[in-house]
Design a protein around this motif. Structure first.
Motif, PDB file in Angstrom:
ATOM      1  N   ALA A   1       0.817  -1.212   0.000  1.00  0.00           N
ATOM      2  CA  ALA A   1       0.000   0.000   0.000  1.00  0.00           C
ATOM      3  C   ALA A   1       0.852   1.264   0.000  1.00  0.00           C
ATOM      4  N   GLU A   2       2.013   1.196   0.652  1.00  0.00           N
ATOM      5  CA  GLU A   2       2.879   2.375   0.706  1.00  0.00           C
ATOM      6  C   GLU A   2       3.367   2.774  -0.686  1.00  0.00           C
TER       7      GLU A   2
ATOM      8  N   GLU B   1       0.535   4.186  -2.722  1.00  0.00           N
ATOM      9  CA  GLU B   1       0.220   5.557  -2.336  1.00  0.00           C
ATOM     10  C   GLU B   1       1.201   6.543  -2.973  1.00  0.00           C
TER      11      GLU B   1
ATOM     12  N   ASN C   1       0.263   6.923  -6.662  1.00  0.00           N
ATOM     13  CA  ASN C   1      -1.051   7.522  -6.903  1.00  0.00           C
ATOM     14  C   ASN C   1      -1.171   8.953  -6.380  1.00  0.00           C
ATOM     15  N   LYS C   2      -0.344   9.311  -5.412  1.00  0.00           N
ATOM     16  CA  LYS C   2      -0.468  10.615  -4.760  1.00  0.00           C
ATOM     17  C   LYS C   2      -0.496  11.779  -5.746  1.00  0.00           C
TER      18      LYS C   2
ATOM     19  N   THR D   1      -3.850  12.478  -7.402  1.00  0.00           N
ATOM     20  CA  THR D   1      -4.916  13.062  -6.580  1.00  0.00           C
ATOM     21  C   THR D   1      -4.810  14.577  -6.500  1.00  0.00           C
TER      22      THR D   1
ATOM     23  N   ASP E   1      -8.770   1.357 -10.634  1.00  0.00           N
ATOM     24  CA  ASP E   1      -9.027   1.469  -9.211  1.00  0.00           C
ATOM     25  C   ASP E   1     -10.263   2.342  -8.984  1.00  0.00           C
TER      26      ASP E   1
ATOM     27  N   ARG F   1     -10.611   5.272  -8.121  1.00  0.00           N
ATOM     28  CA  ARG F   1     -10.490   6.670  -8.546  1.00  0.00           C
ATOM     29  C   ARG F   1     -10.380   6.798 -10.054  1.00  0.00           C
TER      30      ARG F   1
END
Length: 429
Positions: free
Chosen positions: A378-379, A382, A385-386, A389, A410, A412
């Motif tokens: 997950a890290e 993230e 994907n950060k 966003t 996903d 998003r």
């Protein structure tokens, strides 16, 4: 078995009889002559064009060496295409070997070049002109200047993975590993073993590319050009600039050079089609940063050979392959930067730049792409994907990965797609 170059063949067909000189450019040994003299020639013959309608001049062969004189070249072609009721096709291979010659009517005036000859020949209504030019003496900047908008430039790249795989077949994953190691120069496919491939790729820089640049540009410090090349090969996918390279040369090699000199040498490598520069673009501010930027090698096999097949970081190699794929699909490609407000160690809010590997644009179309070799947790997910966003628009967002096979979206709307799927399916972008 024939190597298919359908993308470039279609462009040649689309440009037929448009009144322009068709100029096929690209890095040496990427398949320019093969495209013109084999694939395009076969296409013309298949449509009913006669052999005697195709005038072929190969300036790298002894039989045609006299036509390096542009006056003799023009005279020969005018004679061969004298029948005004017949359409002819002129192929001139390795046009950069053409010589300059004195104007017989003005010996002290400006010399006559192949540009003069081709600009005259393009005025013949029954002649369609095609030339190939290696980067040593015929870069795109020269073409645009000398032909003054009277040419179509068809830029050829080494084989894409889809072209490579269409020829070699077999297991896709094994083919990709071979491609990521040895690259896509067509001649590599004909070599019998690893030793021959390594020897060929290694010798290209020394015997072909570097000699071209040194002779064309009059480079005095070939040793420095070598060092700049090595540093760019080692840092594909990493931010760099002339100042950083100059400092590295000073600290590692005790070579003291001005930043301007280093920039000049970097420009030479870029002009020779060996590297492409991807500039950093502020997505929200809609402006470019002056530096640092990223540089990607035109062929990963050449890059690997230059550093003696060390530093096989597949993350950077895959990123280079994705970049090259976007370029050959016709996109302009920038490094995206978007800023986030985050707390530092003093608990103070600061603007932190977040990077998107590629902002690919073509006309009104735009795609944001991250190249991620693997996202095991997950890290890592993230981190990748950060930046997405932080963008407030509806353009597609894609993560190209090596660790998945089937594509999926996903929650998003970000498309996660395997590298093989991405490279083999041009409908994705």
């Amino acid at each position: 078995m024939e190597i298919k170059r359908d993308r470039y063949l279609k462009r040649l067909v689309d440009f037929m009889w448009d009144g322009q000189v068709k100029v096929i450019t690209g890095i040496r040994r990427c398949g320019k002559s093969y495209l013109l003299r084999t694939l395009f020639r076969n296409y013309l013959l298949s449509t009913g064009v006669g052999e005697d309608q195709i005038i072929t001049i190969a300036l790298d062969l002894m039989r045609d060496i006299k036509y390096r004189n542009p006056i003799l070249l023009a005279e020969y072609v005018r004679e061969k295409a004298a029948d005004k009721n017949t359409q002819y096709y002129l192929f001139v291979d390795e046009i950069q070997l053409s010589d300059e010659t004195d104007n017989p009517f003005s010996p002290q005036g400006k010399k006559i070049t192949f540009y003069d000859a081709l600009n005259e020949l393009r005025e013949m209504e029954n002649l369609d002109v095609y030339v190939t030019g290696s980067n040593s003496k015929m870069l795109s900047s020269d073409i645009l200047t000398e032909f003054r908008g009277r040419s179509d430039e068809i830029r050829i790249h080494p084989l894409s993975f889809s072209e490579f795989y269409a020829f070699v077949g077999g297991d896709k994953h094994e083919a990709f590993e071979e491609y990521a190691f040895y690259g896509g120069l067509p001649f590599v496919l004909s070599l019998p073993d690893d030793t021959a491939k390594i020897s060929y790729l290694t010798s290209l820089f020394k015997e072909v590319y570097m000699k071209d640049i040194v002779e064309r540009k009059g480079v005095e410090r070939e040793d420095v050009l070598d060092q700049v090349l090595n540093l760019l090969c080692s840092s594909v996918g990493s931010l760099t600039n002339p100042n950083k390279i100059a400092n590295t040369l000073k600290s590692r090699e005790q070579i003291h050079l001005s930043v301007n000199t280093v920039k000049t040498y970097m420009d030479y490598l870029e002009d020779a089609f060996l590297f492409s520069q991807s500039k950093r673009y502020d997505i929200k501010g809609k402006s470019y940063f002056d530096f640092p930027n990223k540089y990607y090698c035109e062929d990963v096999g050449l890059r690997n050979a230059r550093i003696e097949f060390r530093q096989q970081e597949l993350t950077h190699i895959m990123e280079n392959i994705v970049y090259n794929e976007l370029k050959l699909r016709g996109f302009s490609v920038d490094v995206g930067v978007v800023f986030a407000r985050e707390k530092n160690k003093n608990n103070t809010a600061v603007r932190v730049p977040r990077e998107i590997d590629f902002v690919a644009s073509k006309g009104s179309k735009r795609v944001y792409i991250q190249s991620a070799y693997a996202m095991p947790d997950a890290e890592k997910a993230e981190i990748e994907n950060k930046p997405f966003t932080l963008i407030n628009d509806s353009f597609p967002k894609i993560i190209v990965r090596h660790d998945i096979v089937k594509r999926w979206y996903d929650d998003r709307g970000v498309l996660n797609i395997g590298i093989l799927d991405f490279l083999l399916d041009e409908t994705v972008v």
